[in-house]
Design an enzyme around this catalytic site. Structure first.
Site, PDB file in Angstrom:
ATOM      1  N   ASN A 199      64.382  73.086 105.681  1.00 41.78           N
ATOM      2  CA  ASN A 199      63.442  72.935 106.607  1.00 41.78           C
ATOM      3  C   ASN A 199      62.318  71.986 106.077  1.00 41.78           C
ATOM      4  OD1 ASN A 199      62.561  73.518 109.630  1.00 41.78           O
ATOM      5  ND2 ASN A 199      60.897  74.511 108.716  1.00 41.78           N
ATOM      6  N   GLU A 255      60.003  72.552 102.909  1.00 37.18           N
ATOM      7  CA  GLU A 255      59.283  71.882 102.329  1.00 37.18           C
ATOM      8  C   GLU A 255      59.073  71.570 100.871  1.00 37.18           C
ATOM      9  OE1 GLU A 255      55.392  72.902 103.399  1.00 37.18           O
ATOM     10  OE2 GLU A 255      55.549  72.395 105.683  1.00 37.18           O
ATOM     11  N   ASP A 270      55.184  69.709 117.469  1.00 30.90           N
ATOM     12  CA  ASP A 270      53.968  69.637 117.924  1.00 30.90           C
ATOM     13  C   ASP A 270      53.840  68.055 118.205  1.00 30.90           C
ATOM     14  OD1 ASP A 270      51.981  71.823 117.389  1.00 30.90           O
ATOM     15  OD2 ASP A 270      52.366  71.443 115.180  1.00 30.90           O
ATOM     16  N   GLU A 295      59.410  73.003 114.742  1.00 23.77           N
ATOM     17  CA  GLU A 295      58.146  73.238 114.712  1.00 23.77           C
ATOM     18  C   GLU A 295      57.219  72.157 115.578  1.00 23.77           C
ATOM     19  OE1 GLU A 295      56.361  74.066 111.064  1.00 23.77           O
ATOM     20  OE2 GLU A 295      57.994  75.111 110.015  1.00 23.77           O
ATOM     21  N   HIS A 332      56.023  67.641 113.355  1.00 25.13           N
ATOM     22  CA  HIS A 332      54.525  67.528 113.532  1.00 25.13           C
ATOM     23  C   HIS A 332      54.022  66.505 113.586  1.00 25.13           C
ATOM     24  CE1 HIS A 332      54.325  72.183 112.808  1.00 25.13           C
ATOM     25  NE2 HIS A 332      54.842  71.709 111.699  1.00 25.13           N
TER      26      HIS A 332
HETATM   27  C1  XIL Z   1      51.053  77.120 109.442  1.00 23.51           C
HETATM   28  C2  XIL Z   1      50.645  78.090 110.381  1.00 23.51           C
HETATM   29  O1  XIL Z   1      50.582  77.605 111.802  1.00 23.51           O
HETATM   30  C3  XIL Z   1      48.968  78.468 110.280  1.00 23.51           C
HETATM   31  O2  XIL Z   1      48.573  79.431 111.014  1.00 23.51           O
HETATM   32  C4  XIL Z   1      48.910  78.731 108.585  1.00 23.51           C
HETATM   33  O3  XIL Z   1      47.378  78.745 108.547  1.00 23.51           O
HETATM   34  C5  XIL Z   1      49.465  77.496 107.798  1.00 23.51           C
HETATM   35  O4  XIL Z   1      50.796  77.531 108.248  1.00 23.51           O
HETATM   36  N1  XIL Z   1      54.808  73.861 108.483  1.00 23.51           N
HETATM   37  C6  XIL Z   1      55.393  75.051 108.455  1.00 23.51           C
HETATM   38  C7  XIL Z   1      54.355  76.394 109.079  1.00 23.51           C
HETATM   39  O5  XIL Z   1      56.359  75.317 107.887  1.00 23.51           O
HETATM   40  O6  XIL Z   1      54.748  77.464 108.307  1.00 23.51           O
HETATM   41  C8  XIL Z   1      52.955  76.090 108.992  1.00 23.51           C
HETATM   42  O7  XIL Z   1      52.097  76.846 109.849  1.00 23.51           O
HETATM   43  C9  XIL Z   1      52.901  74.636 109.714  1.00 23.51           C
HETATM   44  C10 XIL Z   1      53.450  73.512 108.710  1.00 23.51           C
END
Ligand code: XIL
Length: 327
Positions: free
Chosen positions: A202, A157, A278, A276, A241
């Site tokens: 990432n 990020e 979602d 990741e 996400h």
């Molecule tokens: C999130 C976790 O799921 C949570 O439990 C934590 O409080 C915050 O981080 N991008 C990422 C992940 O790269 O590491 C994040 O994970 C979600 C967004």
């Protein structure tokens, strides 16, 4: 397919719809389907799992359905180096042992990130000092897991959200003290510590495409530069996400945009992973059958891209069940 073994607390519906699996082969799992195709499908081990706080069937489902794993929080900077040069790899070791015992690929997440950085780092000032902190962290962490972590998110990020085509210049202890050089250096140090590990950049919103002012467009330019300069990057991770599938108009077309991005990376010899995924709903709404169908459709579209593009290796969802999702 193991639909009948799932209890109401553990909902894999969307992912099952996504892969388009039928109830035909009794022994078929997401994992077996992925393995037949030489691909990796996975889910985080939730933070609750590390504390032993999840019901028994969670682990059973995780083992049978997935062949790649990542820790939700346990390998981040604040977890692995809570005070300067005092490392704690207990949870990370637990994860890699689990991966080994169950024949899974292991991802490491994440080395250089502006978030979940311990307070002591924020108190350090000066470019050379911060570079030394990051170097030590990467050398010790990647070195500790050498040969056990197949793929690292080296930088997470690091791009701005403001459509200005630039590095995250606010709220990043790394960029503010070191400048963009921290990214190149992070890849070089990680590669030196484990030359066999795959190394990823990432980020989120990558699936929104490489149009003008886009994050993906900026990342693509940087990957071109890294490749041209011999920086040892091998993959890009699209977090993907989709927070609210019912209203997120910007995600219509996202799978196609991701496909286009994968093809651009392929020209550079770089892999694209979905790291990741979602597909969520605004919390508190009554989710209708149509909403669930749309959710399944979106998982499916990303799965199609993943299976059809040759330079994609990992399809990872950020949680086995909506019950324990961060969203
Ligand atoms: C999130 C976790 O799921 C949570 O439990 C934590 O409080 C915050 O981080 N991008 C990422 C992940 O790269 O590491 C994040 O994970 C979600 C967004």
């Amino acid at each position: 397919m193991k639909i009948t073994q799932l209890t109401s607390g553990v909902v894999l519906t969307a992912a099952l719809v996504a892969i388009g699996a039928s109830v035909a082969g009794a022994q078929e799992t997401l994992r077996s389907l992925a393995e037949e195709r030489g691909r990796y499908i996975g889910a985080i081990l939730n933070s609750q799992w590390f504390g032993g706080g999840l019901p028994g069937q969670y682990e059973q489902i995780h083992k049978s359905e997935f062949n790649v794993v990542v820790a939700e929080n346990e390998m981040k900077f604040d977890a692995t180096e809570p005070s300067q040069n005092n490392f704690n790899f207990n949870n990370g070791d637990k994860m890699v042992n689990y991966a080994k015992q169950n024949g899974m690929r292991a991802r490491g997440h994440a080395l250089a990130w502006h978030s979940q950085v311990p307070g002591w780092v924020n108190n350090i000032r000066g470019k050379d000092q911060l570079l030394a902190v990051l170097k030590n962290h990467i050398e010790k962490t990647v070195g500790h897991f050498k040969g056990k972590i197949d793929e690292w998110d080296v930088v997470n990020e690091a791009v701005n959200d403001d459509a200005n085509h630039g590095w995250r210049s606010f709220g990043s202890v790394w960029f503010q003290n070191i400048g963009a050089e921290f990214l190149d250096s992070a890849f070089v140090w990680a590669h030196k510590a484990d030359p066999d590990a795959e190394l990823c950049y990432n980020d989120y919103a990558i699936e929104q495409g490489i149009g003008p002012g886009s994050k993906a467009g900026f990342v693509l330019d940087q990957v071109k530069r890294w490749v041209a300069n011999g920086i040892p990057i091998t993959c890009v991770g699209s977090q993907t996400h989709v927070e609210d599938v019912t209203t997120a108009k910007e995600f219509i077309g996202a799978p196609d945009s991701l496909r286009h991005f994968a093809k651009e990376l392929a020209k550079l010899g770089i892999k694209l992973n979905i790291t990741e995924l979602d597909v969520g709903f605004k919390s508190g709404i009554n989710v209708s059958k149509e909403d669930l169908a749309r959710q399944g459709q979106v998982y499916r579209q990303f799965m199609d891209v993943f299976l059809e593009e040759p330079n994609m290796g990992v399809y990872l969802i950020w949680g086995v069940s909506d019950k324990w999702s961060w969203l």
